[in-house]
Design an enzyme around this catalytic site. Structure first.
Site, mmCIF file in Angstrom:
data_model
loop_
_atom_site.group_PDB
_atom_site.id
_atom_site.type_symbol
_atom_site.label_atom_id
_atom_site.label_comp_id
_atom_site.label_asym_id
_atom_site.label_seq_id
_atom_site.Cartn_x
_atom_site.Cartn_y
_atom_site.Cartn_z
ATOM 1 N N SER A 71 -4.613 -1.503 10.688
ATOM 2 C CA SER A 71 -4.547 -1.492 9.193
ATOM 3 C C SER A 71 -3.606 -2.444 8.846
ATOM 4 C CB SER A 71 -4.154 -0.267 8.554
ATOM 5 O OG SER A 71 -4.575 0.003 7.240
ATOM 6 N N GLU A 91 -14.614 4.061 8.171
ATOM 7 C CA GLU A 91 -13.142 3.462 7.662
ATOM 8 C C GLU A 91 -12.812 3.642 6.285
ATOM 9 O OE1 GLU A 91 -11.100 1.640 8.903
ATOM 10 O OE2 GLU A 91 -11.745 0.848 11.050
ATOM 11 N N HIS A 141 -10.469 5.774 9.222
ATOM 12 C CA HIS A 141 -9.611 4.710 9.278
ATOM 13 C C HIS A 141 -8.275 5.458 10.028
ATOM 14 C CE1 HIS A 141 -7.532 1.127 8.084
ATOM 15 N NE2 HIS A 141 -6.454 1.894 7.578
#
Length: 548
Positions: A214, A333, A427
């Site tokens: 990330s 995601e 995610h």
């Protein structure tokens, strides 16, 4: 005294002597110091797998007082042996604050399988995520003792986030010529520290692979595009991120935008010296990505120093660092970014929002890729688009743009693995599998899920092998592993990381090509900052492969 009693007493003294000798030996193993550029440090003794750890070593001076909003300075030297057995303070976070947080937080942690300056093991340096607003290297999920058993030295560190890490103002510009990106400067300082010191911990300073997820992956993409990082990175693993683009809000902020945001923030403290204000007060007043408009987030921007121009433009010009790359995205995601999805209560609402963002001229192509014939499909397409815009497409772009003549190999993955323990490939879902820490990690989206099982341990072992092979050779492949093909650009296969990992076609590519067709000189339309401009049909841009 009877002979039998005497023998018992002698036996007791003998046992005490043996215990004392063993204790002294253990203490000796524990106190063996390691020389760093700031002084001697004493870590933890080797665990049952032979991995020694060192925690909380300063890599820069505490960024307090005059050093708040200042490039990191070298850590002061100390005399004697400094204990390095526990994590240092975490940096201030806009989310998940903890009792250990402090501005005095710039420390590094090391796990090594060979505490020998001649060992020269490859090095894996991790940059944590958190939207550039929060995060800490003390997260139990980021325990490097498991990865280090794969014959690598593992490093984590803290860096400044949020308003303390990325504030840009005209006043700071007058001090330094430009401002912002203090947290990225911390990352550069940590990497310089690794280059200078890691050999003493058994690491090879010429084989430093940086990996992150990330905001950590975005950091790596930015650093690869920064001239400040030259000579510091020998390989890169990007997990879900590349250029810090804000989904439907477009590309990374310009310096002008960062200064406008800084001015808005400083107006909350009229007439006050911001360096004299309590850090918790500043932190509490800062915007937050999960509760505020992302266009008003204090985060990395094009400062003309660390980030000379848009990272995407640097990649497109073939001027990013020329190192092996492994990068990928997860199947879902969009979680936890669902609040930023385009309106999708009905198919009509979704199509209208899409026409505003992409222009009506390309709506038919858009609808073929993101269909919305009913409410459920509209929601599914909106969430898929959300994940594509915020994470997936730019990660793929980094891979694609890193391919040019004489470039090292690149490898693409799509993490799709699910299980009762990890029921969504959301995610960040891959992190505990990469680190081998599923036993101490609860997935944030499934806190009541059952503990990890054999299948989870299998995919974790697979991913740890791939990641550490890449650190060793710039290639994830190795004996007994499913073959991971080289990524060569559009049309290349990706490695599907699931229970039975296998290479396959990139089924997301047409969607990525559609989004990529809206880029001009690497940047997405400025109109996206205002969620689109219905009258602007983006001449020469859009509609996917025909203009890519």
């Amino acid at each position: 005294m009877r002979a039998s009693a005497l023998k018992r007493i002698m036996a007791i003294f003998a046992c005490v002597g043996i215990v004392t000798i063993l204790s002294m030996a253990a203490a000796q193993a524990q106190v063996t110091p390691v020389v760093t550029t700031s002084g001697l440090v004493q870590g933890n003794p080797a665990d049952e797998n032979g991995v020694s750890s060192f925690k909380g070593i300063p890599y820069a001076a505490p960024p307090v007082g005059r050093l708040r909003w200042h490039a990191p300075e070298p850590a002061p030297r100390w005399s004697g042996v400094r204990p390095a057995r526990a994590y240092g303070h975490s940096c201030f976070s806009a989310w998940l604050p903890n009792p250990s947080q402090s501005e005095d937080c710039l420390t590094v942690n090391i796990w090594t399988p060979a505490l020998n300056a001649k060992a020269m093991k490859p090095v894996l340096v991790y940059i944590y995520g958190g939207g550039f607003e929060f995060g800490t290297s003390a997260n139990p999920t980021l325990d490097g003792s498991h990865l280090a058993t794969h014959d690598v030295v593992v490093v984590t560190f803290n860096y400044r986030t949020g308003v303390l890490g990325f504030l840009a103002t005209t006043a700071l510009d007058r001090e330094f010529g430009t401002s912002g990106n203090w947290g990225l400067m911390d990352q550069l300082a940590a990497l310089r520290w690794v280059k200078q010191n890691i050999a003493a911990f058994g690491g090879d300073p010429s084989r430093v692979t940086v990996f992150g997820e990330s905001a950590g992956a975005h950091s790596i993409g930015i650093l690869l595009a920064s001239p400040k990082a030259r000579g510091l990175i020998d390989g890169a693993i990007l997990e879900s991120g590349a250029f810090w683009e804000g989904g439907a809000y477009g590309s990374i902020a310009t310096h002008r935008e960062a200064l406008a945001l800084g001015a808005s923030f400083t107006q909350k403290f009229p007439g006050k010296d911001l360096r004299a204000i309590d850090p918790a007060t500043l932190n509490a007043a800062a915007p937050f990505v999960f509760a505020d408009d992302p266009t008003f987030l204090i985060s990395p921007s094009i400062d003309g120093n660390v980030i000379p121009t848009s990272p995407m433009q640097t990649f497109a010009a073939g001027q990013a660092l020329n190192v092996p790359m492994l990068a990928g995205w997860n199947a879902a995601e969009y979680l936890p970014f669902t609040a930023f999805a385009l309106p999708h209560s009905t198919p009509q609402a979704f199509d209208q929002a899409a026409a505003s963002l992409f222009g009506s001229r390309c709506l038919s192509e858009f609808k073929a890729l993101y269909p919305a014939t009913n409410n459920a499909q509209a929601r599914a397409s909106a969430l898929k688009l959300d994940g594509d815009l915020i994470i997936a497409e730019q990660t793929w772009e980094a891979l694609k743009l890193s391919r040019h003549s004489r470039s090292p190999n690149a490898y693409a993955y799509n993490f799709t693995y699910t299980s009762p323990y990890s029921p969504m490939a959301s995610h960040a879902a891959e992190i505990p599998f990469v680190w081998g820490t599923t036993s101490v990690t609860r997935q944030f989206f499934a806190p009541k899920a059952p503990p990890a099982g054999p299948a989870d341990q299998h995919i974790s072992s697979l991913m740890m092998a791939y990641w550490t092979n890449f650190a060793h050779h710039g290639d994830p492949n190795g004996p007994g592993l499913p073959l991971w093909p080289v990524f060569k650009g559009v049309g290349s296969q990706v490695m599907d990381l699931k229970t039975s990992a296998a290479a396959r076609a990139n089924t997301d590519e047409d969607r990525f090509l559609f989004i990529a067709s809206y880029r001009h000189n690497g940047r997405l339309p400025a109109a996206w900052r205002n969620l689109g401009a219905p009258k602007d049909e983006y001449p020469g841009l859009g509609c996917g492969t025909q203009n890519h």
